[in-house]
Design a protein around this motif. Structure first.
Motif, short mmCIF file in Angstrom:
data_model
loop_
_atom_site.label_atom_id
_atom_site.label_comp_id
_atom_site.label_asym_id
_atom_site.label_seq_id
_atom_site.Cartn_x
_atom_site.Cartn_y
_atom_site.Cartn_z
N VAL A 60 30.24 32.68 44.07
CA VAL A 60 31.65 32.24 44.08
C VAL A 60 32.57 32.65 45.13
N PHE A 61 32.30 33.83 45.67
CA PHE A 61 33.36 34.52 46.55
C PHE A 61 32.25 35.10 47.66
N PRO A 62 31.60 34.17 48.75
CA PRO A 62 30.92 34.78 49.74
C PRO A 62 31.19 36.17 50.47
N GLU A 63 32.62 36.27 50.27
CA GLU A 63 32.93 37.48 51.25
C GLU A 63 32.77 38.72 50.40
N TYR A 64 32.68 38.59 49.27
CA TYR A 64 32.55 39.78 48.24
C TYR A 64 31.45 40.80 48.56
N ASP A 65 32.05 42.23 48.95
CA ASP A 65 31.18 43.15 49.01
C ASP A 65 31.35 44.14 48.21
N PRO A 66 30.31 44.20 47.26
CA PRO A 66 30.21 45.36 46.23
C PRO A 66 30.88 46.79 46.53
N LYS A 67 30.53 47.10 47.86
CA LYS A 67 30.75 48.56 48.26
C LYS A 67 32.24 48.73 48.41
N THR A 68 33.13 47.59 48.75
CA THR A 68 34.48 47.84 49.04
C THR A 68 35.38 47.01 48.07
N TYR A 69 34.88 45.90 47.63
CA TYR A 69 35.59 45.10 46.60
C TYR A 69 35.27 45.61 45.25
N LYS A 70 36.20 45.13 44.21
CA LYS A 70 36.08 45.20 42.84
C LYS A 70 36.33 43.74 42.08
N MET A 71 35.66 43.72 41.08
CA MET A 71 35.70 42.41 40.25
C MET A 71 35.81 42.76 38.79
N LYS A 72 36.39 41.41 38.29
CA LYS A 72 36.50 41.20 36.87
C LYS A 72 36.40 39.98 36.36
N ILE A 73 36.06 39.66 35.36
CA ILE A 73 36.34 38.31 34.65
C ILE A 73 37.44 38.35 33.61
N GLY A 74 37.80 37.16 33.35
CA GLY A 74 39.09 37.09 32.33
C GLY A 74 39.27 35.61 31.96
N ILE A 75 40.21 35.62 30.96
CA ILE A 75 40.94 34.17 30.59
C ILE A 75 42.24 34.23 30.73
N TYR B 248 37.77 32.96 34.46
CA TYR B 248 37.88 33.11 35.80
C TYR B 248 37.38 34.38 36.36
N LEU B 249 37.03 34.33 37.62
CA LEU B 249 36.47 35.45 38.30
C LEU B 249 37.54 35.91 39.36
N THR B 250 37.76 37.27 39.02
CA THR B 250 38.85 37.81 39.92
C THR B 250 38.10 38.79 41.00
N ILE B 251 38.47 38.69 42.24
CA ILE B 251 37.91 40.01 43.06
C ILE B 251 39.40 40.58 43.49
N VAL B 252 39.06 41.97 43.65
CA VAL B 252 40.05 42.70 44.16
C VAL B 252 39.71 43.21 45.47
N LYS B 253 40.61 42.82 46.56
CA LYS B 253 40.03 43.08 47.88
C LYS B 253 40.31 44.70 48.29
N GLY C 34 43.96 45.62 48.05
CA GLY C 34 44.51 45.41 46.76
C GLY C 34 44.83 44.12 46.47
N SER C 35 44.58 43.04 47.40
CA SER C 35 45.16 41.80 46.85
C SER C 35 44.35 41.20 46.14
N GLU C 36 44.47 40.21 45.13
CA GLU C 36 43.32 39.69 44.16
C GLU C 36 43.26 38.38 44.56
N GLU C 37 42.15 37.66 44.22
CA GLU C 37 42.02 36.25 44.18
C GLU C 37 41.08 35.86 43.07
N SER C 38 41.57 34.62 42.54
CA SER C 38 40.77 34.23 41.22
C SER C 38 40.32 32.75 41.33
N LYS C 39 38.97 32.49 40.94
CA LYS C 39 38.61 31.10 40.85
C LYS C 39 37.90 30.98 39.32
N ILE C 40 37.99 29.47 39.04
CA ILE C 40 37.23 29.32 37.69
C ILE C 40 35.83 29.71 37.92
#
Lengths: 91, 322
Positions: free
Chosen positions: B117-132, B146-151, B154-160
């Protein structure tokens, strides 16, 4: 693979086939006026699958603001929603 | 039946506690024929009340508190869980399950789905969560995750979340609860104890638990209590104030996430009353003025409850024999 030339009947038939194939309810009772969510034919997973199907089949994008009951409650409502999206896209 | 805002306030909380304690003793000693109880403690109010009830029912020497952290657990959880155990004089053991989860491929499988969903997601430096989204409850449609990544900034991006990635993230994350269940039963069997589960009424009835994970236990003493009632029990039993004041979180994903954001979509005070009205067949027109909502909004929330009950029925079923 997406198709670009769809009339209302074509959209309705594709959506209805998808709904019948992917719901768990009594498939013989489903028609274009069946309330898909109120009557329990679709849950969260089914809804997300439906969105993915519409986006791929008709090359449209759904926004958060599109996710309201009026756009998805029946196959007829979904058909109208897809037609609206296709019209916006072609303008 | 008339709905009012205090309908779930206990008249006599001491007597409610006493009944639960009697039931715990009777079930563990006389029905299950076990010598004590193992409780998984997370520093949350549900597991804290469960441990407090078990310790006061059986005696602290017959209860073991298990702390089961993993890579994504908040460090605050362990501190609070230890404070709780100290308050009730219960012995604890910490079992870090990160290695087991790595063996199952829990993190790898989850991160693989996130990266689709987020090709730039790097588990070493990003965080993630899912929610509604909270607004979803009043749309009349089932919730969309929705999947939310925390860069790193500290900024966040969400996608269905597409259905396949949603299912993979949930299935991978559920290794956490199932690994905890395995470890709880290891200690329970070693000591000839019972596993006392911690889900509350909403978790059981709305299906906010993992089948054979936190849903795997021998008894669930707070499984019939609303969340606001669990808080009343917590205060009466003397659960530490920091635990009572803590916002309930899932403590499952690497980014912080409340239970309301992940699943319930309503604050607990409202959720309790709405669920009470729903299960007692109180009409939407009667509920609306008490909850400061329109009857239409209440109807939509009832519909979502009905849907949750239906779609999670599978979780509450045991194996089918025929």
């Amino acid at each position: 693979m997406s198709d670009t030339n769809y009339d209302s009947a074509g959209i309705k038939s594709s959506v209805l086939n998808f709904v019948i194939d992917s719901s768990f309810g009594d498939k013989e009772k489903i028609d274009e006026t069946t309330f898909l969510f109120r009557e329990g034919y679709f849950d969260s997973m089914g809804f997300v699958s439906l969105i993915a199907f519409l986006e791929e089949k008709f090359s449209i994008q759904t926004a958060d603001t599109d996710l309201v009951e009026e756009n998805f409650e029946t196959v007829n409502a979904i058909t109208d929603f897809v037609q609206k999206k296709l019209t916006i896209k072609s303008n | 039946m008339q709905l009012h805002k205090d309908i779930l306030v206990f008249d006599n909380v001491a007597s409610v506690c006493e009944n639960i304690q009697n039931e715990i003793r009777s079930q563990i000693f006389s029905v299950l024929h076990r010598r004590g109880a193992v409780v998984g403690i997370s520093g949350g109010v549900d597991s804290s009340v469960t441990l407090a009830l078990a310790a006061t029912a059986l005696g602290p020497d017959k209860v073991l508190g298990l702390m089961l952290p993993e890579r994504d657990s908040s460090s605050e959880s362990a501190l609070l869980a230890q404070k709780l155990a100290d308050t009730f004089g219960v012995k604890t053991i910490t079992e870090d399950i990160t290695g087991a989860l790595e063996g199952f491929g829990c993190y790898r499988r989850r991160d693989e789905a996130v990266s689709v969903v987020f090709p730039e997601y790097d588990p070493k430096t990003y965080k993630m969560k899912i929610g509604i989204r909270q607004s979803g409850l009043k749309t009349g449609l089932p919730p969309v995750f929705y999947l939310t990544i925390v860069k790193p900034d500290g900024s966040e991006e969400s996608k269905i979340l597409p259905v396949n990635q949603y299912a993979q993230i949930v299935a991978a994350s559920n290794f956490k609860q199932r690994s905890r269940m395995s470890m709880l039963y290891y200690h329970a069997e070693r000591l000839h104890y019972a596993v006392v589960g911690t889900p509350n009424k909403h978790e059981v009835e709305q299906g906010f638990f993992v089948k054979y994970g936190d849903g795997g236990a021998d008894l669930m003493p707070i499984g019939n209590f609303y969340k606001t009632q669990v808080y009343q029990l917590a205060k009466h039993l003397g659960v530490p104030e920091e635990i009572i004041k803590r916002t309930p979180t899932t403590d499952t994903y690497s980014a912080e996430q409340t239970q309301e954001e992940f699943f319930y979509q309503l604050p607990f005070e409202q959720m309790d009353l709405m669920w009470y009205a729903f299960e007692n067949n109180i009409s939407a027109t009667e509920v609306a003025p008490v909850m400061d909502m329109s009857a239409d909004e209440v109807e939509k929330i009832f519909l979502s409850f009905h849907r949750k009950q239906q779609t999670t029925d599978y979780l509450r079923r045991g194996p089918i024999h025929f």
